[in-house]
Write a protein that holds these residues in place. Structure first.
Motif, PDB file in Angstrom:
ATOM      1  N   GLY A   1     -21.433 -12.465  27.152  1.00  0.00           N
ATOM      2  CA  GLY A   1     -22.239 -11.834  28.191  1.00  0.00           C
ATOM      3  C   GLY A   1     -21.521 -10.688  28.863  1.00  0.00           C
ATOM      4  N   VAL A  14     -23.484  -7.630  28.476  1.00  0.00           N
ATOM      5  CA  VAL A  14     -24.571  -7.413  29.430  1.00  0.00           C
ATOM      6  C   VAL A  14     -24.080  -6.634  30.643  1.00  0.00           C
ATOM      7  CG1 VAL A  14     -26.220  -8.541  30.963  1.00  0.00           C
ATOM      8  CG2 VAL A  14     -25.805  -9.471  28.687  1.00  0.00           C
ATOM      9  N   GLU A  15     -22.852  -6.968  31.086  1.00  0.00           N
ATOM     10  CA  GLU A  15     -22.317  -6.290  32.268  1.00  0.00           C
ATOM     11  C   GLU A  15     -22.063  -4.817  32.012  1.00  0.00           C
ATOM     12  OE1 GLU A  15     -19.061  -8.098  34.147  1.00  0.00           O
ATOM     13  OE2 GLU A  15     -20.043 -10.042  34.427  1.00  0.00           O
ATOM     14  N   GLN A  40     -30.507  -8.561  30.851  1.00  0.00           N
ATOM     15  CA  GLN A  40     -29.915  -9.561  29.961  1.00  0.00           C
ATOM     16  C   GLN A  40     -30.816  -9.858  28.771  1.00  0.00           C
ATOM     17  OE1 GLN A  40     -31.138 -13.202  30.201  1.00  0.00           O
ATOM     18  NE2 GLN A  40     -30.069 -13.422  28.254  1.00  0.00           N
ATOM     19  N   SER A  41     -32.078  -9.995  29.027  1.00  0.00           N
ATOM     20  CA  SER A  41     -32.990 -10.341  27.931  1.00  0.00           C
ATOM     21  C   SER A  41     -33.061  -9.230  26.888  1.00  0.00           C
ATOM     22  CB  SER A  41     -34.374 -10.651  28.482  1.00  0.00           C
ATOM     23  OG  SER A  41     -34.919  -9.543  29.145  1.00  0.00           O
ATOM     24  N   VAL A  71     -30.618  -7.067  26.172  1.00  0.00           N
ATOM     25  CA  VAL A  71     -29.373  -7.087  25.408  1.00  0.00           C
ATOM     26  C   VAL A  71     -29.427  -8.208  24.372  1.00  0.00           C
ATOM     27  CG1 VAL A  71     -26.892  -7.488  25.537  1.00  0.00           C
ATOM     28  CG2 VAL A  71     -28.023  -6.090  27.270  1.00  0.00           C
ATOM     29  N   SER A  72     -29.935  -9.343  24.786  1.00  0.00           N
ATOM     30  CA  SER A  72     -30.044 -10.481  23.882  1.00  0.00           C
ATOM     31  C   SER A  72     -30.892 -10.111  22.661  1.00  0.00           C
ATOM     32  CB  SER A  72     -30.662 -11.660  24.625  1.00  0.00           C
ATOM     33  OG  SER A  72     -30.473 -12.857  23.926  1.00  0.00           O
TER      34      SER A  72
END
Lengths: 111, 111
Positions: free
Chosen positions: A44, A47-48, A54-55, A57-58
């Motif tokens: 994660g 993501v930062e 976040q979703s 990037v996922s």
DNA sequence: TTGGTTAATCGTATATTTGCGATATAAAAT
DNA sequence: ATTTTATATCGCAAATATACGATTAACCAA
């Protein structure tokens, strides 16, 4: 009349195109850059670093994984990703085969 | 909230992604293959070889040209295209810079 | 000038991609 | 057992990409 006729092309052509498509977004390039620089796998942290939710990037990670460009393993509640260098080598080889080799004989272009 | 936020990424990242996007369709791979093999530049011969309508091929050619991967000149009523090898070299170099170099130090992946 | 050839562009339908919030899932910590 | 943390997935809206036929433009040949 079908709208998308990718099936009409050769296996190799489709493979190369798939590969390229996985790279065809700056977010995914950025993700690969992060993974390439960090010697250990990242989860994660990506993501930062990215300017995305976040979703999102996922989702990009999933696409990269589906394309075979990265590997991912679940590590407790976290996910660990890393670049699949073999896949990159394969891509590079096919790419070179298609273009670089031909370049030598065709250097004097016409247009 | 904007929907496409490619601008949020670095110039290099966007460039690489643009490049990859141009290659991200089997028809465009096929076109480049034809151009690479024919020593002289091709125009509507491409249309005959591809399983696509003339207008569609024209559109793909335009995209390749916009991305800088090919050059095109008008030759009477015909159009002559050829690969821009310099652009490919640039792409190759940037791509190698991003990934291949890093590969050496990171060979032992974690996942 | 007229007619034929070649290729670009327009308009349009459909498919895919991108992005996010909300929700679900699963392990860790309390 | 409950809460927190980390990620994946779902559902949706908006943007892009793909493909084609029809039309336009530009040139060459009679």
């Amino acid at each position: 009349m079908a709208i998308h006729k990718k099936e009409a092309f050769s296996q190799k052509e489709q493979e190369l195109a798939e590969f390229a498509k996985a790279l065809a977004h700056p977010a995914r390039i950025a993700i690969l850059k992060v993974l390439a620089h960090k010697n250990e796998c990242i989860c994660g942290e990506i993501v930062e670093v990215l300017p995305l939710a976040q979703s999102t990037v996922s989702q990009h990670l999933k696409e990269l994984k589906n394309a075979g460009l990265i590997d991912g393993t679940v590590d407790g509640p976290k996910s660990c990703y890393c670049i699949n260098w073999k896949a990159f080598e394969k891509f590079n080889a096919e790419f070179s085969f298609l273009f670089n080799k031909l370049k030598v004989q065709n250097e004097k272009a016409c247009c």
